[in-house]
Design a protein around this motif. Structure first.
Motif, PDB file in Angstrom:
ATOM      1  N   MET A  42      -4.613   5.973  12.131  1.00 42.45           N
ATOM      2  CA  MET A  42      -5.412   6.351  13.353  1.00 42.45           C
ATOM      3  C   MET A  42      -4.322   6.308  14.700  1.00 42.45           C
ATOM      4  N   GLU A  43      -3.475   5.487  14.786  1.00 39.09           N
ATOM      5  CA  GLU A  43      -2.737   5.518  16.019  1.00 39.09           C
ATOM      6  C   GLU A  43      -1.471   6.439  16.080  1.00 39.09           C
ATOM      7  N   THR A  44      -1.224   6.861  14.800  1.00 37.74           N
ATOM      8  CA  THR A  44       0.109   7.414  14.638  1.00 37.74           C
ATOM      9  C   THR A  44      -0.018   9.037  14.359  1.00 37.74           C
ATOM     10  N   ILE A  45      -0.478   9.139  12.990  1.00 42.56           N
ATOM     11  CA  ILE A  45      -0.788  10.396  12.572  1.00 42.56           C
ATOM     12  C   ILE A  45      -1.866  11.345  13.299  1.00 42.56           C
ATOM     13  N   ASN A  46      -3.115  10.657  13.075  1.00 45.20           N
ATOM     14  CA  ASN A  46      -4.121  11.346  13.812  1.00 45.20           C
ATOM     15  C   ASN A  46      -4.098  11.550  15.105  1.00 45.20           C
ATOM     16  N   GLU A  47      -3.109  10.812  15.800  1.00 42.62           N
ATOM     17  CA  GLU A  47      -2.951  11.183  17.303  1.00 42.62           C
ATOM     18  C   GLU A  47      -1.659  12.191  17.498  1.00 42.62           C
ATOM     19  N   ILE A  48      -1.198  12.826  16.656  1.00 45.96           N
ATOM     20  CA  ILE A  48      -0.470  13.882  17.004  1.00 45.96           C
ATOM     21  C   ILE A  48      -1.228  15.155  17.162  1.00 45.96           C
ATOM     22  N   GLU A  49      -0.967  15.837  18.394  1.00 43.32           N
ATOM     23  CA  GLU A  49      -1.978  16.669  18.857  1.00 43.32           C
ATOM     24  C   GLU A  49      -2.317  17.820  17.802  1.00 43.32           C
ATOM     25  N   VAL A  50      -1.192  18.340  17.258  1.00 47.23           N
ATOM     26  CA  VAL A  50      -1.522  19.517  16.346  1.00 47.23           C
ATOM     27  C   VAL A  50      -2.226  19.161  14.807  1.00 47.23           C
ATOM     28  N   VAL A  51      -2.481  17.781  14.680  1.00 50.36           N
ATOM     29  CA  VAL A  51      -3.141  17.371  13.506  1.00 50.36           C
ATOM     30  C   VAL A  51      -4.620  17.704  13.659  1.00 50.36           C
ATOM     31  N   ALA A  52      -5.148  18.426  12.789  1.00 48.30           N
ATOM     32  CA  ALA A  52      -6.474  18.781  12.820  1.00 48.30           C
ATOM     33  C   ALA A  52      -7.483  17.662  12.212  1.00 48.30           C
ATOM     34  N   SER A  53      -6.800  17.699  10.856  1.00 47.91           N
ATOM     35  CA  SER A  53      -7.559  16.555   9.995  1.00 47.91           C
ATOM     36  C   SER A  53      -6.622  15.782   8.757  1.00 47.91           C
ATOM     37  N   THR A  54      -7.060  14.707   8.456  1.00 55.00           N
ATOM     38  CA  THR A  54      -6.241  14.193   7.357  1.00 55.00           C
ATOM     39  C   THR A  54      -7.238  13.504   6.311  1.00 55.00           C
ATOM     40  N   VAL A  72       0.783  -0.997  -0.088  1.00 58.47           N
ATOM     41  CA  VAL A  72      -0.080  -0.097   0.126  1.00 58.47           C
ATOM     42  C   VAL A  72       0.865   1.175  -0.145  1.00 58.47           C
ATOM     43  N   MET A  73       0.466   2.390  -0.975  1.00 57.11           N
ATOM     44  CA  MET A  73       1.273   3.649  -0.975  1.00 57.11           C
ATOM     45  C   MET A  73       0.168   4.597  -1.063  1.00 57.11           C
ATOM     46  N   THR A  74       0.298   5.629  -0.132  1.00 55.68           N
ATOM     47  CA  THR A  74      -0.820   6.442  -0.175  1.00 55.68           C
ATOM     48  C   THR A  74      -0.147   7.804   0.013  1.00 55.68           C
ATOM     49  N   PHE A  75      -1.266   9.137  -0.548  1.00 55.33           N
ATOM     50  CA  PHE A  75      -0.715  10.296  -0.086  1.00 55.33           C
ATOM     51  C   PHE A  75      -1.728  10.722   0.813  1.00 55.33           C
ATOM     52  N   VAL A  76      -1.239  11.577   1.964  1.00 50.16           N
ATOM     53  CA  VAL A  76      -2.231  12.078   3.039  1.00 50.16           C
ATOM     54  C   VAL A  76      -2.156  13.281   3.116  1.00 50.16           C
ATOM     55  N   GLN A  77      -3.230  14.030   2.829  1.00 48.42           N
ATOM     56  CA  GLN A  77      -3.446  15.614   3.017  1.00 48.42           C
ATOM     57  C   GLN A  77      -3.657  15.769   4.514  1.00 48.42           C
ATOM     58  N   VAL A  78      -2.668  16.691   5.070  1.00 48.63           N
ATOM     59  CA  VAL A  78      -2.831  17.009   6.500  1.00 48.63           C
ATOM     60  C   VAL A  78      -2.973  18.328   6.708  1.00 48.63           C
ATOM     61  N   THR A  79      -3.980  18.567   7.607  1.00 46.92           N
ATOM     62  CA  THR A  79      -4.289  20.017   8.142  1.00 46.92           C
ATOM     63  C   THR A  79      -4.041  20.102   9.439  1.00 46.92           C
ATOM     64  N   LEU A  80      -3.217  21.160   9.803  1.00 46.28           N
ATOM     65  CA  LEU A  80      -2.819  21.316  11.116  1.00 46.28           C
ATOM     66  C   LEU A  80      -3.971  22.315  11.899  1.00 46.28           C
ATOM     67  N   SER A  81      -3.844  22.134  13.115  1.00 48.04           N
ATOM     68  CA  SER A  81      -4.581  22.998  14.146  1.00 48.04           C
ATOM     69  C   SER A  81      -4.308  24.385  14.077  1.00 48.04           C
ATOM     70  N   GLY A  82      -3.288  24.853  13.558  1.00 45.83           N
ATOM     71  CA  GLY A  82      -2.968  26.219  13.413  1.00 45.83           C
ATOM     72  C   GLY A  82      -1.700  26.558  12.611  1.00 45.83           C
ATOM     73  N   HIS A  83      -1.078  27.627  12.454  1.00 50.73           N
ATOM     74  CA  HIS A  83      -0.116  27.758  11.444  1.00 50.73           C
ATOM     75  C   HIS A  83       1.075  28.431  12.277  1.00 50.73           C
ATOM     76  N   ARG A  84       1.186  28.549  13.416  1.00 44.53           N
ATOM     77  CA  ARG A  84       2.145  29.220  14.425  1.00 44.53           C
ATOM     78  C   ARG A  84       3.404  28.358  14.068  1.00 44.53           C
ATOM     79  N   LYS A  85       4.735  28.856  13.999  1.00 46.37           N
ATOM     80  CA  LYS A  85       5.867  28.168  13.775  1.00 46.37           C
ATOM     81  C   LYS A  85       6.115  27.069  14.729  1.00 46.37           C
ATOM     82  N   SER A  86       5.845  27.045  16.070  1.00 45.62           N
ATOM     83  CA  SER A  86       5.975  25.995  16.943  1.00 45.62           C
ATOM     84  C   SER A  86       5.027  24.824  16.478  1.00 45.62           C
TER      85      SER A  86
END
Lengths: 156, 156
Positions: free
Chosen positions: B126-138, B68-82
């Motif tokens: 589900m257990e790695t990428i979506n669990e990152i706090e700053v990730v709003a949606s994928t 399996v190979m995929t592309f994942v579009q990630v939206t973060l919860s904000g855009h501050r540098k941190s």
DNA sequence: TCTTTACACAGAATAAAATTCTGAAATCAT
DNA sequence: ATGATTTCAGAATTTTATTCTGTGTAAAGA
């Protein structure tokens, strides 16, 4: 050759060769702890079975004057086989399109495209890609920066 | 070294080495019409100036059990540098994520991800990428088939 | 258990390739 | 034109890949 036939040494070989395709056999044999002869044997086997497909030099995009890289989401005007085939055939002849994947989701194809600058990218999109009859719409994501681009796949 | 200093022979060298990183210097010299000595000199120069960055073996994904190979579009919860830095730092430690690009458009990051199968892909998302706090949606695009995947950039 | 077969390996010998060296030709700027 | 610089070819040298031979080891069968 199935993955089951790959032992720990093969895994290590693949890992090393993915990150350094020009390592000498002598050095490679040291790193995996075998003598040169069986090391070479294993590498040749991986090549002959097609597990190692090919070797490539990676060049610095910016240094050769390719300042722009983008992903383009392409939606086609329909999904009949002939439409897809027509699109793919056209795509193959465009050297600036370095990847073309048929994907699930909100679009049909995802392309990776390189260009000299934004101006030449615009020309490419408007005069080549959007001009393909079966292309209904395109949406561009310009790459601002790349944080990871590894050639090493984590073999399970 | 700017692109202006690359002549036709350098272009041809880069083209050949991109498609075949393991060609012998003797063969390479034949193909470009020089003797081995200056051919090697030119290649070394391209390596030393960083125009040739590295060499890599390409392996057959399917044959090593990466289906399996995929592309994942990630939206973060904000855009501050941190926030961005936090995301990138986490990403770097995940071997299944082989590319991570900061992009313009409807999402913030685009990832290229590989996995053994859909089940392990789901676990990863589900257990790695979506669990990152700053990730709003994928949003995932699964690659159904790849029609083009060239390692040869068209040098302008 | 003993034998047989098949691999995988190390070390040495050989073949091939890369690398270095020297000097000649071409190019460029003065 | 002339001197300086660069680029090249051919030969010598060094390094590397490849092949060969024999040994040990593990698995399969009697």
């Amino acid at each position: 050759m199935a993955v089951g036939k790959l032992d720990q040494i093969d895994h290590k070989l693949l890992e090393i060769l993915q990150s350094n395709g020009k390592i000498t056999n002598a050095q490679l044999s040291k790193e995996i702890g075998l003598s040169p002869a069986p090391t070479l044997e294993r590498v040749k086997k991986l090549e002959n079975t097609g597990i190692i497909e090919s070797y490539h030099a990676q060049i610095d995009r910016e240094k050769v004057g390719l300042g722009v890289m983008t992903f383009v989401q392409v939606t086609l005007s329909g999904h009949r086989k002939s439409i897809t085939e027509s699109f793919v055939k056209t795509i193959e002849a465009v050297p600036e399109i370095i990847e073309c994947h048929h994907v699930t989701g909100s679009c049909d194809f995802l392309l990776k495209v390189i260009a000299k600058d934004i101006a030449s990218y615009q020309t490419l999109i408007m005069e080549t890609i959007n001009e393909i009859e079966v292309v209904a719409s395109t949406q561009t994501m310009v790459i601002l920066s790349t944080f990871k681009n590894t050639k090493v796949l984590p073999i399970p």
